[in-house]
Design an enzyme around this catalytic site. Structure first.
Site, PDB file in Angstrom:
ATOM      1  N   GLU A  77     -30.059  59.979  44.298  1.00 53.12           N
ATOM      2  CA  GLU A  77     -29.000  58.657  44.424  1.00 53.12           C
ATOM      3  C   GLU A  77     -27.749  59.149  44.689  1.00 53.12           C
ATOM      4  OE1 GLU A  77     -29.068  56.415  40.968  1.00 53.12           O
ATOM      5  OE2 GLU A  77     -28.037  54.498  41.563  1.00 53.12           O
ATOM      6  N   HIS A 121     -38.983  49.093  42.217  1.00 55.42           N
ATOM      7  CA  HIS A 121     -37.903  49.837  41.717  1.00 55.42           C
ATOM      8  C   HIS A 121     -36.978  48.442  41.203  1.00 55.42           C
ATOM      9  CE1 HIS A 121     -34.578  52.970  41.998  1.00 55.42           C
ATOM     10  NE2 HIS A 121     -34.491  52.307  40.913  1.00 55.42           N
TER      11      HIS A 121
HETATM   12  N1  ADE Z   1     -30.638  52.610  35.456  1.00 55.86           N
HETATM   13  C1  ADE Z   1     -30.501  51.242  35.799  1.00 55.86           C
HETATM   14  N2  ADE Z   1     -30.278  51.475  36.989  1.00 55.86           N
HETATM   15  C2  ADE Z   1     -30.043  52.965  37.511  1.00 55.86           C
HETATM   16  C3  ADE Z   1     -29.734  53.322  38.589  1.00 55.86           C
HETATM   17  N3  ADE Z   1     -29.511  52.726  39.893  1.00 55.86           N
HETATM   18  N4  ADE Z   1     -29.712  54.892  38.747  1.00 55.86           N
HETATM   19  C4  ADE Z   1     -30.160  55.458  37.472  1.00 55.86           C
HETATM   20  N5  ADE Z   1     -30.323  54.840  36.338  1.00 55.86           N
HETATM   21  C5  ADE Z   1     -30.291  53.404  36.224  1.00 55.86           C
HETATM   22 ZN    ZN Z   2     -33.113  52.722  39.504  1.00 52.77          ZN
END
Ligand code: ADE
Ligand code: ZN
Length: 334
Positions: free
Chosen positions: A200, A17
């Site tokens: 997230e 990631h």
């Molecule tokens: N683009 C880059 N980092 C990101 C993240 N943590 N969450 C969503 N989109 C992203």
């Molecule tokens: Zn990300």
């Protein structure tokens, strides 16, 4: 040096990631801004670093998209990726699966081909010269519509040999995975593997949608799953990997401090957790720093570190043979 820190540094690791645009260090940003005559609102490195004070995902994305405007030609994308590859070498990353956001560039008139070719040639050189293998995953920006994602997929088709999968990133809340049902289904038809950022900041419902509607192989972040016991069972039974990014979650205020991070709880629930850096130039560290700081804050034991590192290979898109090679090597070291 502390024994467990030494072990973290010594172990071969896979990173699953990592947004390549999020590895743009302030030094390279200034250099490219000057070379390409792009105006940025910072005069020096200190001013850039002072701007990295985020209160949520969106406040970070606003700065991240603005900074990406300094990337113009194929060489810029090569230099960006090569710099990350050198960092990977320092961190003992032997395999990496890199995200890139084509729309961030094509929407400013940059050719898709220049973006992918620059990134791909750096990964090719890294395999030859540094012994690091890579896969490239193209992410659709979820704040844009599905039509734009379809146009991006079309541009990717001639580069199928360089792109292993598609993902979904950008502003999560208000842009649920189901918005991209058709383009993910078409991507699968075209033999791309699928992953998605989910949970997230967004609710567990977004993780369900990513699994059931987008048919993803991995969930990026996924830390909100702990709110839903049924979802935890599903993730555990299907061994769906979570690509967790501890320092990112602290910088974007998903958790107040690293001691509050739920990474250890997720591991204890039997989930396939991996540690990753997300956007290391913005969040205070590359992969080893994510491991070391998490280890200290959460009192991760040697066995936890071993599990996390084995999970990184198990969850990768490497062949079963290559996965076994690395996992055997880890078993010999710990
Ligand atoms: N683009 C880059 N980092 C990101 C993240 N943590 N969450 C969503 N989109 C992203
Ligand atoms: Zn990300």
């Amino acid at each position: 040096m502390n024994e467990i820190v030494e072990l973290i540094k010594k172990l071969p690791k896979a990173e699953l990631h990592l947004h390549i645009e999020g590895s743009l260090e302030p030094e390279l940003m200034l250099k490219l801004a000057k070379k390409n005559k792009i105006k940025i609102p910072y005069k020096n490195i200190d001013e850039i670093k002072n701007a990295y004070n985020f209160h949520n995902l969106q406040s970070f994305l606003d700065i991240y998209y603005q900074a990406a405007k300094v990337l113009i030609d194929e060489q810029d994308f090569f230099d960006l990726t090569w710099a990350y590859m050198l960092k990977s070498k320092e961190n003992n990353i032997v395999h990496t699966e890199i995200f890139f956001d084509p729309q961030t560039h094509t929407d400013r008139g940059i050719k898709f081909d220049h973006v992918i070719n620059g990134i791909h040639s750096a990964t090719f050189k890294a395999e030859k010269e540094l012994g690091i293998t890579s896969k490239i995953i193209m992410c659709f920006l979820r704040h844009l519509d599905e039509h734009s994602a379809f146009k991006t997929l079309e541009q990717a088709l001639v580069h199928k040999n360089k792109i292993i999968g598609v993902g979904l990133d950008s502003s999560e809340v208000g842009n649920p995975p189901k918005k991209f049902k058709n383009v993910f289904s078409k991507s699968i038809e075209e033999n791309f593997l699928t992953v998605a950022h989910a949970g997230e900041e967004g609710s567990p419902e977004y993780i369900w949608e990513a699994l059931d509607i987008l048919k993803v192989k991995r969930i990026d972040h996924g830390v909100q799953c702990l709110k839903d016991e049924k979802l935890i069972q599903r993730l555990r039974n299907d061994e769906i990997p979570l690509t967790v990014c501890p320092l990112s979650n602290i910088k974007l205020k998903v958790f107040e401090k690293l001691q509050d991070h739920t990474l250890k709880k997720l591991l204890n629930k039997g989930l396939t957790v991996t540690i990753n850096s997300d956007d290391p130039a913005y969040f205070g560290g590359y992969l080893n720093t994510n491991f070391i700081e998490s280890q200290m804050a959460l009192d991760l034991h040697k066995e936890d570190i071993k599990t996390l590192v084995i999970n990184s290979f198990k969850s990768s898109f490497l062949s079963e043979k290559k996965k076994k090679k690395w996992i055997d090597q880890i078993n010999n070291l710990v």
